[in-house]
Design a protein around this motif. Structure first.
Motif, PDB file in Angstrom:
ATOM      1  N   VAL A 160       0.952  -1.182  -0.080  1.00  0.00           N
ATOM      2  CA  VAL A 160       0.011   0.052  -0.127  1.00  0.00           C
ATOM      3  C   VAL A 160       0.996   1.279  -0.118  1.00  0.00           C
ATOM      4  N   GLN A 161       0.943   1.918  -0.900  1.00  0.00           N
ATOM      5  CA  GLN A 161       1.765   3.300  -1.261  1.00  0.00           C
ATOM      6  C   GLN A 161       0.934   4.114  -2.163  1.00  0.00           C
ATOM      7  N   GLY A 162       1.383   5.535  -2.011  1.00  0.00           N
ATOM      8  CA  GLY A 162       0.795   6.616  -2.833  1.00  0.00           C
ATOM      9  C   GLY A 162       1.244   7.626  -2.275  1.00  0.00           C
ATOM     10  N   SER A 163       0.842   8.819  -3.235  1.00  0.00           N
ATOM     11  CA  SER A 163       1.408  10.266  -2.812  1.00  0.00           C
ATOM     12  C   SER A 163       0.413  10.830  -1.537  1.00  0.00           C
ATOM     13  N   GLU A 164      -0.678  10.679  -1.474  1.00  0.00           N
ATOM     14  CA  GLU A 164      -1.839  10.874  -0.441  1.00  0.00           C
ATOM     15  C   GLU A 164      -2.744   9.585  -0.313  1.00  0.00           C
ATOM     16  N   LEU A 165      -2.809   9.012   0.687  1.00  0.00           N
ATOM     17  CA  LEU A 165      -3.924   8.002   1.004  1.00  0.00           C
ATOM     18  C   LEU A 165      -5.001   8.446   1.864  1.00  0.00           C
ATOM     19  N   TYR A 166      -6.348   8.109   1.473  1.00  0.00           N
ATOM     20  CA  TYR A 166      -7.440   8.300   2.025  1.00  0.00           C
ATOM     21  C   TYR A 166      -8.325   7.100   2.578  1.00  0.00           C
ATOM     22  N   PRO A 167      -8.811   7.106   3.568  1.00  0.00           N
ATOM     23  CA  PRO A 167      -9.763   6.047   3.869  1.00  0.00           C
ATOM     24  C   PRO A 167     -11.089   6.284   3.048  1.00  0.00           C
ATOM     25  N   CYS A 168     -11.590   5.096   2.653  1.00  0.00           N
ATOM     26  CA  CYS A 168     -12.882   5.084   1.832  1.00  0.00           C
ATOM     27  C   CYS A 168     -13.654   3.959   1.995  1.00  0.00           C
ATOM     28  N   ILE A 169     -15.143   3.968   1.773  1.00  0.00           N
ATOM     29  CA  ILE A 169     -15.973   2.953   1.768  1.00  0.00           C
ATOM     30  C   ILE A 169     -16.799   2.816   0.686  1.00  0.00           C
ATOM     31  N   GLU A 170     -17.361   1.829   0.408  1.00  0.00           N
ATOM     32  CA  GLU A 170     -18.369   1.753  -0.829  1.00  0.00           C
ATOM     33  C   GLU A 170     -19.573   0.989  -0.271  1.00  0.00           C
ATOM     34  N   LEU A 171     -20.779   1.426  -0.666  1.00  0.00           N
ATOM     35  CA  LEU A 171     -21.841   0.933   0.024  1.00  0.00           C
ATOM     36  C   LEU A 171     -23.220   0.591  -1.031  1.00  0.00           C
ATOM     37  N   CYS A 172     -24.166  -0.204  -0.902  1.00  0.00           N
ATOM     38  CA  CYS A 172     -25.045  -0.613  -1.579  1.00  0.00           C
ATOM     39  C   CYS A 172     -26.417  -0.933  -0.812  1.00  0.00           C
ATOM     40  N   HIS A 173     -27.385  -0.816  -1.514  1.00  0.00           N
ATOM     41  CA  HIS A 173     -28.921  -0.919  -1.121  1.00  0.00           C
ATOM     42  C   HIS A 173     -29.235   0.017  -0.051  1.00  0.00           C
ATOM     43  N   THR A 174     -29.944  -0.315   1.100  1.00  0.00           N
ATOM     44  CA  THR A 174     -30.474   0.590   2.240  1.00  0.00           C
ATOM     45  C   THR A 174     -29.494   0.756   3.380  1.00  0.00           C
ATOM     46  N   GLY A 175     -28.326   0.604   3.144  1.00  0.00           N
ATOM     47  CA  GLY A 175     -27.649   0.525   4.500  1.00  0.00           C
ATOM     48  C   GLY A 175     -27.044   1.656   4.648  1.00  0.00           C
ATOM     49  N   SER A 176     -26.217   1.616   5.772  1.00  0.00           N
ATOM     50  CA  SER A 176     -25.159   2.870   6.106  1.00  0.00           C
ATOM     51  C   SER A 176     -24.022   2.300   6.873  1.00  0.00           C
ATOM     52  N   MET A 177     -23.002   3.042   6.916  1.00  0.00           N
ATOM     53  CA  MET A 177     -21.760   2.841   7.585  1.00  0.00           C
ATOM     54  C   MET A 177     -21.395   3.956   8.396  1.00  0.00           C
ATOM     55  N   THR A 178     -20.975   3.776   9.642  1.00  0.00           N
ATOM     56  CA  THR A 178     -20.532   4.590  10.684  1.00  0.00           C
ATOM     57  C   THR A 178     -19.182   4.780  10.752  1.00  0.00           C
ATOM     58  N   ALA A 179     -18.624   5.789  10.640  1.00  0.00           N
ATOM     59  CA  ALA A 179     -17.047   5.766  10.930  1.00  0.00           C
ATOM     60  C   ALA A 179     -16.526   6.473  12.427  1.00  0.00           C
ATOM     61  N   ASN A 180     -15.455   5.640  12.999  1.00  0.00           N
ATOM     62  CA  ASN A 180     -14.777   6.499  14.042  1.00  0.00           C
ATOM     63  C   ASN A 180     -13.330   6.548  13.402  1.00  0.00           C
ATOM     64  N   PHE A 181     -13.017   7.834  13.205  1.00  0.00           N
ATOM     65  CA  PHE A 181     -11.784   8.227  13.030  1.00  0.00           C
ATOM     66  C   PHE A 181     -10.687   8.628  14.163  1.00  0.00           C
ATOM     67  N   ASN A 182     -11.461   9.008  15.434  1.00  0.00           N
ATOM     68  CA  ASN A 182     -10.737   9.261  16.524  1.00  0.00           C
ATOM     69  C   ASN A 182     -10.598   8.280  17.769  1.00  0.00           C
ATOM     70  N   THR A 183     -10.584   7.160  17.447  1.00  0.00           N
ATOM     71  CA  THR A 183     -10.627   6.209  18.453  1.00  0.00           C
ATOM     72  C   THR A 183      -8.849   6.021  18.750  1.00  0.00           C
ATOM     73  N   ARG A 184      -8.797   5.790  19.851  1.00  0.00           N
ATOM     74  CA  ARG A 184      -7.493   5.959  20.414  1.00  0.00           C
ATOM     75  C   ARG A 184      -6.884   4.441  20.833  1.00  0.00           C
ATOM     76  N   LYS A 185      -7.911   3.478  20.430  1.00  0.00           N
ATOM     77  CA  LYS A 185      -7.359   2.028  20.763  1.00  0.00           C
ATOM     78  C   LYS A 185      -6.773   1.244  19.606  1.00  0.00           C
ATOM     79  N   ALA A 186      -5.951   1.507  19.070  1.00  0.00           N
ATOM     80  CA  ALA A 186      -5.320   0.716  17.991  1.00  0.00           C
ATOM     81  C   ALA A 186      -5.114  -0.589  18.387  1.00  0.00           C
ATOM     82  N   PRO A 187      -5.714  -1.456  17.645  1.00  0.00           N
ATOM     83  CA  PRO A 187      -5.113  -3.122  18.085  1.00  0.00           C
ATOM     84  C   PRO A 187      -3.884  -3.369  17.590  1.00  0.00           C
TER      85      PRO A 187
END
Length: 194
Positions: A160-187
């Motif tokens: 995984v490499q590039g000049s600028e890498l962004y988190p992203c999602i793709e979704l379908c149907h009636t769904g939704s996704m919720t992000a937590n970009f501020n968690t401090r508990k990286a496993p």
């Protein structure tokens, strides 16, 4: 980086801007910038969202995505480089995006597995509504590791490499996704995988 905190061997600093889904790069982003839910409720591809900020170019970065629905057949979670050519290709179909498909148990790599440059590989496929998908990007190792509900699943990408890498999602149907970009508990990735 764990949320807004970017770590480096010699220093740590706090980003001044908060990472959220960018409403100019996606439709149907919540007012707080953390939930994406498509207004078109049909089965179709290319409903995706990315963040307003890229990862910093050093450190370890972690974010979480919660599946708020029954699985959509084109759901994916991953990262892409700013040179991602256009929104007319699914995440993982070219050499500037890496994604894990989150549809659930399915026999086609179009709907499950880890995808990069149009090549799929078997990966976790027992996704369920309410699952929390953790994504850990190690800049130095160029690796992207995945977790579900704090359990390590594996490191499907080591290029995984590039000049600028962004988190992203793709979704379908009636769904939704919720992000937590501020968690401090990286496993942690098991030592045998590092």
């Amino acid at each position: 980086c764990v949320g807004r905190f970017v770590t480096h061997e010699r220093k740590a600093f706090v980003r001044k801007s908060k990472m959220v889904f960018d409403p100019s790069r996606a439709r149907d982003v919540s007012s707080d910038g953390l939930t994406v839910s498509p207004s078109t409720k049909s089965c179709s591809r290319l409903k995706w969202a990315s963040t307003n900020l890229p990862f910093s170019k050093r450190g370890v970065h972690y974010f979480e995505i919660t599946l708020n629905h029954s699985n959509g057949c084109y759901d994916s979670v991953g990262v892409f480089d700013k040179s991602y050519p256009d929104q007319n290709r699914r995440l993982g179909e070219n050499n500037t995006s890496w994604a894990v498909r989150c549809y659930g148990s399915h026999s086609s790599l179009e709907h499950y597995g880890a995808m990069h440059a149009g090549q799929g590989q078997n990966f976790h496929k027992n996704w369920a509504p309410g699952d929390c998908i953790g994504v850990l990007f190690n800049v130095r190792n160029k690796s992207l590791s995945y977790f579900v509900n704090d359990t390590y699943l594996g490191t499907p990408f080591t290029n995984v490499q590039g000049s600028e890498l962004y988190p992203c999602i793709e979704l379908c149907h009636t769904g939704s996704m919720t992000a937590n970009f501020n968690t401090r508990k990286a496993p942690r990735v098991p030592r045998t995988e590092q």
